[in-house]
Design a protein around this motif. Structure first.
Motif, PDB file in Angstrom:
ATOM      1  N   GLU A 383       0.519  -1.079  -0.145  1.00 42.59           N
ATOM      2  CA  GLU A 383      -0.292   0.270  -0.058  1.00 42.59           C
ATOM      3  C   GLU A 383       1.359   1.394  -0.733  1.00 42.59           C
ATOM      4  OE1 GLU A 383      -3.313   1.999   2.761  1.00 42.59           O
ATOM      5  OE2 GLU A 383      -2.911  -0.423   2.951  1.00 42.59           O
ATOM      6  N   ALA A 384       0.351   2.184  -1.114  1.00 39.11           N
ATOM      7  CA  ALA A 384       1.419   3.484  -0.654  1.00 39.11           C
ATOM      8  C   ALA A 384       0.915   4.088   1.048  1.00 39.11           C
ATOM      9  CB  ALA A 384       0.677   4.689  -2.288  1.00 39.11           C
ATOM     10  N   SER A 385       2.346   4.623   0.535  1.00 43.35           N
ATOM     11  CA  SER A 385       2.762   5.334   1.832  1.00 43.35           C
ATOM     12  C   SER A 385       2.489   6.936   1.452  1.00 43.35           C
ATOM     13  CB  SER A 385       3.752   4.584   2.800  1.00 43.35           C
ATOM     14  OG  SER A 385       4.275   5.263   3.720  1.00 43.35           O
ATOM     15  N   LEU A 386       1.523   7.158   1.847  1.00 39.80           N
ATOM     16  CA  LEU A 386       1.214   9.302   1.628  1.00 39.80           C
ATOM     17  C   LEU A 386       0.315   9.140   2.634  1.00 39.80           C
ATOM     18  CD1 LEU A 386       0.406   8.318  -1.910  1.00 39.80           C
ATOM     19  CD2 LEU A 386       1.698   9.090  -1.760  1.00 39.80           C
ATOM     20  N   LYS A 387       0.810  10.715   2.772  1.00 44.01           N
ATOM     21  CA  LYS A 387       0.679  12.006   3.863  1.00 44.01           C
ATOM     22  C   LYS A 387      -0.162  12.777   2.450  1.00 44.01           C
ATOM     23  CE  LYS A 387       2.754  10.696   8.261  1.00 44.01           C
ATOM     24  NZ  LYS A 387       4.100  11.404   8.826  1.00 44.01           N
ATOM     25  N   VAL A 388      -1.462  13.187   2.963  1.00 42.65           N
ATOM     26  CA  VAL A 388      -1.638  14.074   1.765  1.00 42.65           C
ATOM     27  C   VAL A 388      -2.822  15.069   2.562  1.00 42.65           C
ATOM     28  CG1 VAL A 388      -3.905  14.643  -0.008  1.00 42.65           C
ATOM     29  CG2 VAL A 388      -2.245  12.022  -0.111  1.00 42.65           C
ATOM     30  N   LEU A 389      -2.541  16.249   2.318  1.00 43.36           N
ATOM     31  CA  LEU A 389      -2.960  17.379   2.621  1.00 43.36           C
ATOM     32  C   LEU A 389      -3.667  18.014   1.960  1.00 43.36           C
ATOM     33  CD1 LEU A 389      -2.247  19.616   5.082  1.00 43.36           C
ATOM     34  CD2 LEU A 389      -0.477  20.842   3.958  1.00 43.36           C
ATOM     35  N   THR A 390      -5.192  18.453   2.565  1.00 44.15           N
ATOM     36  CA  THR A 390      -5.842  19.233   1.221  1.00 44.15           C
ATOM     37  C   THR A 390      -6.475  20.668   2.137  1.00 44.15           C
ATOM     38  OG1 THR A 390      -7.923  17.527   2.000  1.00 44.15           O
ATOM     39  CG2 THR A 390      -8.401  19.174   0.982  1.00 44.15           C
ATOM     40  N   LYS A 396      -5.391  19.118  -3.584  1.00 40.82           N
ATOM     41  CA  LYS A 396      -4.867  18.530  -2.764  1.00 40.82           C
ATOM     42  C   LYS A 396      -3.473  18.381  -3.055  1.00 40.82           C
ATOM     43  CE  LYS A 396      -8.715  15.474  -0.898  1.00 40.82           C
ATOM     44  NZ  LYS A 396      -9.215  14.131  -0.909  1.00 40.82           N
ATOM     45  N   LYS A 397      -2.784  18.510  -1.531  1.00 42.21           N
ATOM     46  CA  LYS A 397      -1.088  17.813  -2.661  1.00 42.21           C
ATOM     47  C   LYS A 397      -0.274  17.088  -1.094  1.00 42.21           C
ATOM     48  CE  LYS A 397       1.602  21.294  -1.415  1.00 42.21           C
ATOM     49  NZ  LYS A 397       2.382  22.490  -1.341  1.00 42.21           N
ATOM     50  N   LEU A 398       0.574  16.611  -1.704  1.00 39.27           N
ATOM     51  CA  LEU A 398       1.018  16.008  -0.773  1.00 39.27           C
ATOM     52  C   LEU A 398       2.019  16.196   0.509  1.00 39.27           C
ATOM     53  CD1 LEU A 398       3.121  13.782  -3.187  1.00 39.27           C
ATOM     54  CD2 LEU A 398       1.288  12.630  -1.594  1.00 39.27           C
ATOM     55  N   ALA A 399       2.492  16.285   1.677  1.00 45.73           N
ATOM     56  CA  ALA A 399       2.738  16.951   2.742  1.00 45.73           C
ATOM     57  C   ALA A 399       3.787  16.525   3.042  1.00 45.73           C
ATOM     58  CB  ALA A 399       1.493  15.889   4.158  1.00 45.73           C
ATOM     59  N   GLU A 400       4.331  15.691   2.592  1.00 48.15           N
ATOM     60  CA  GLU A 400       6.055  15.501   2.206  1.00 48.15           C
ATOM     61  C   GLU A 400       5.835  14.438   1.182  1.00 48.15           C
ATOM     62  OE1 GLU A 400       5.922  11.670   5.567  1.00 48.15           O
ATOM     63  OE2 GLU A 400       5.551  13.093   6.006  1.00 48.15           O
ATOM     64  N   PRO A 401       7.041  14.318   1.395  1.00 46.94           N
ATOM     65  CA  PRO A 401       7.994  12.901  -0.240  1.00 46.94           C
ATOM     66  C   PRO A 401       7.499  11.793  -0.354  1.00 46.94           C
ATOM     67  CG  PRO A 401       9.837  14.462   0.244  1.00 46.94           C
ATOM     68  CD  PRO A 401       8.639  14.894   1.698  1.00 46.94           C
ATOM     69  N   PRO A 402       6.634  11.271  -0.643  1.00 47.68           N
ATOM     70  CA  PRO A 402       5.960   9.906  -0.222  1.00 47.68           C
ATOM     71  C   PRO A 402       7.474   8.716  -0.186  1.00 47.68           C
ATOM     72  CG  PRO A 402       5.389  10.719  -2.390  1.00 47.68           C
ATOM     73  CD  PRO A 402       6.324  11.397  -1.861  1.00 47.68           C
ATOM     74  N   LEU A 403       7.688   7.716  -0.347  1.00 44.24           N
ATOM     75  CA  LEU A 403       8.117   6.369  -0.486  1.00 44.24           C
ATOM     76  C   LEU A 403       8.531   5.941  -2.299  1.00 44.24           C
ATOM     77  CD1 LEU A 403      10.564   4.364   0.624  1.00 44.24           C
ATOM     78  CD2 LEU A 403       8.249   3.221   1.774  1.00 44.24           C
ATOM     79  N   LEU A 404       9.771   6.410  -2.649  1.00 44.20           N
ATOM     80  CA  LEU A 404       9.388   6.208  -3.861  1.00 44.20           C
ATOM     81  C   LEU A 404       9.414   4.893  -4.225  1.00 44.20           C
ATOM     82  CD1 LEU A 404       8.719   7.247  -6.812  1.00 44.20           C
ATOM     83  CD2 LEU A 404      10.887   7.564  -7.066  1.00 44.20           C
ATOM     84  N   VAL A 405       8.794   3.893  -5.312  1.00 43.65           N
ATOM     85  CA  VAL A 405       9.314   2.266  -4.756  1.00 43.65           C
ATOM     86  C   VAL A 405       9.860   2.028  -6.263  1.00 43.65           C
ATOM     87  CG1 VAL A 405       7.875   0.062  -4.783  1.00 43.65           C
ATOM     88  CG2 VAL A 405       7.570   1.531  -2.913  1.00 43.65           C
ATOM     89  N   ASN A 406       9.181   2.266  -7.666  1.00 42.94           N
ATOM     90  CA  ASN A 406       9.688   2.379  -9.210  1.00 42.94           C
ATOM     91  C   ASN A 406      10.005   4.017  -8.812  1.00 42.94           C
ATOM     92  OD1 ASN A 406       8.939  -0.617  -8.048  1.00 42.94           O
ATOM     93  ND2 ASN A 406       6.678  -0.646  -8.630  1.00 42.94           N
ATOM     94  N   ARG A 407      10.814   3.703  -9.932  1.00 43.51           N
ATOM     95  CA  ARG A 407      11.534   4.880 -10.359  1.00 43.51           C
ATOM     96  C   ARG A 407      10.693   5.239 -11.667  1.00 43.51           C
ATOM     97  NH1 ARG A 407      14.887   7.847  -8.136  1.00 43.51           N
ATOM     98  NH2 ARG A 407      15.343   7.648  -5.846  1.00 43.51           N
TER      99      ARG A 407
END
Length: 502
Positions: A383-390, A396-407
């Motif tokens: 499951e994607a590890s994302l912190k989304v800010l509204t 909506k935008k990402l609150a911090e850089p996500p865990l990049l599994v595949n580039r």
């Protein structure tokens, strides 16, 4: 004669004692390297952690048994069993492995695998003969031979069982252990593009096409040798307020598309001097496109109301036919971040795939955009590890850089090439600082094949990939680099019409 045999026996016992002592201590002194070597084994990768300890313990145990008169016969039979296992391992490497790794280190590092096989076979013979000879006073000949046969069957069977189990785990239930075949690619040519903003538009025949968002109406054309290079100016037949016009080249056709307009143009690659013909306008908004045929396209589309991202199918014509299927790429109404990834199309097999950036999922579609199957990359991020800010305005935008599994990803003839963002077990951090890691997956049957390092070009890492039957092309900084595939890898390509992907 008895004295001669006694001395020969003594020499063989000392030989095995020294051999296993050196083997055990050399492995223990460079234990991390030993684990890495096992992790790269095409037969034992899945059990590298456990086997690294077991082998050293068994070798030291054999040495201990050989040191005492009362246990020496047992030590020789144990030596025989270990050498049988090692010999069967080499036989499996030479005959049933997807690739042959580098020779092992230590005292035998100068030997080839064939020489290892012969050396081990000789050791098996002497351990067997010596054990039978020393045990003749304690047991009948048939019982000694039967014991040796049982040991041989147990050792060989254990190695075969480990091989079969490891192969299943590595290809179907991988515990995130990579294996790196020996030199799957060899660099053989580079070309300086002068700027670092190019992307691969595609190939047609033996010609590569590159686009550049900085010069949206100009593309670069070069042959596989990277020696004949042309710049082509393109002119759409109609005018629009373009946002991000992108090019896709496939099967002799060039497609120019901008999903924010939205519009799609097409032209044969041998007629690019003429204006590009508009084939779709205002039919459906999209942000990624895969050309299934000159009239049919798969698109990544976003439903603004549900904030979910899906795969749609557009058939151009009058009227155009648009189908958006209920299967969604995202599991969350998070603005579409969970669905970030790449839509890629394997023109040789006619199969579209979707690979995600933040989770280990690969989806397979048919040409109409219907979901037909899925597989996983070897990492464990389900499951994607994302912190989304509204934001106050609803965006909506990402609150911090996500865990990049595949580039980034590409596919060719049934093989998926995926640049990974995560380090696997037993891997060198030093190598990760110097190289990008590209994992390779088969699609018939579906599974993990192996990985390869792609060296950084100074401060620049791999940014784009393109694969042909013979070459692996990479964009890195302002260079295009051509690598030649090894035969062990090209043998994995699906020939057109020969097999169906998973």
């Amino acid at each position: 004669m008895k004295i001669f045999l006694k001395y020969c026996t003594y020499i063989i016992v000392v030989f095995f004692g020294l051999l296993f002592s050196y083997a055990a201590f050399s492995k223990a002194m460079d234990f991390k390297d030993f684990q890495v070597e096992l992790a790269q084994s095409p037969l034992l990768s899945a059990y590298a952690g456990v086997i690294s300890y077991v082998v050293i313990i068994l070798e030291l145990l054999v040495v201990g048994l050989l040191c005492f008169n009362r246990t020496r016969i047992l030590g020789l039979y144990a030596s025989f069993g270990l050498m049988v296992a090692f010999t069967v391992y080499i036989y499996l490497i030479l005959n049933y492995s997807d690739f042959v790794p580098c020779s092992c280190g230590g005292i035998l590092e100068k030997m080839s695998w064939d020489e290892h096989f012969i050396f081990n076979g000789v050791c098996v013979f002497f351990a067997l003969i010596t054990g039978i000879f020393m045990g003749k006073k304690r047991a009948h000949g048939w019982s000694r031979i039967a014991a040796a046969a049982l040991i041989a069957v147990f050792s060989a069977g254990s190695m075969v069982a480990l091989f079969l189990s490891s192969e299943y785990i590595m290809k179907k239930e991988n515990n995130f252990t990579r294996r790196f075949p020996h030199h799957p690619i060899m660099e053989d040519r580079t070309y300086d593009l002068k700027v670092n903003s190019y992307y691969f538009a595609g190939i047609s025949g033996n010609t590569i096409y590159l686009g550049n968002p900085s010069t949206p109406f100009r593309i670069l054309r070069m042959d596989y040798s990277l020696q004949k290079v042309d710049t082509l100016d393109l002119a759409p037949a109609t005018n629009h307020r373009f946002s991000n016009i992108t090019y896709t080249v496939q099967n002799g056709m060039l497609y120019a598309h901008d999903g924010a307009v939205p519009v799609i143009y097409s032209s044969p690659v041998d007629s690019l001097a003429k204006p590009l013909r508009e084939i779709s306008s205002k039919d459906i908004y999209f942000d990624q496109l895969a050309a299934v045929s000159p009239q049919q396209f798969l698109l990544r589309v976003k439903d603004a109301e549900s904030e979910r991202t899906s795969i749609g199918c557009l058939t151009v014509g009058k009227p155009a036919v648009v189908k958006i299927h209920s299967t969604s790429l995202t599991t969350k109404a998070d603005g579409g971040f969970d669905a970030d990834g790449e839509l890629v199309y394997d023109k040789e097999t006619g199969i579209p795939f979707y690979l995600f950036y933040y989770r280990n999922q690969i989806l397979k579609f048919n040409k109409d955009g219907l979901l037909k199957g899925q597989m996983k990359t070897i990492d464990t991020v389900v499951e994607a590890s994302l912190k989304v800010l509204t934001l106050p305005d609803g965006r909506k935008k990402l609150a911090e850089p996500p865990l990049l599994v595949n580039r980034n990803m590409t596919v060719h003839s049934g093989l998926i090439f995926n640049e990974s963002g995560l380090m696997g077990r037993h891997e060198s951090r030093t190598q990760w600082k110097k190289n990008a890691v590209v994992d390779i997956y088969t699609t018939s049957p579906a599974g993990y094949w192996g990985s390869m390092y792609v060296q950084h070009r100074g401060k620049h890492r791999l940014s784009r990939m393109l694969v042909t039957d013979t070459y692996f092309f990479v964009l890195s900084g302002d260079e295009i680099v051509r690598y030649r595939f090894a035969q062990t890898l090209t043998e994995q390509f699906i020939k057109r019409g020969s097999r169906k992907p998973f």
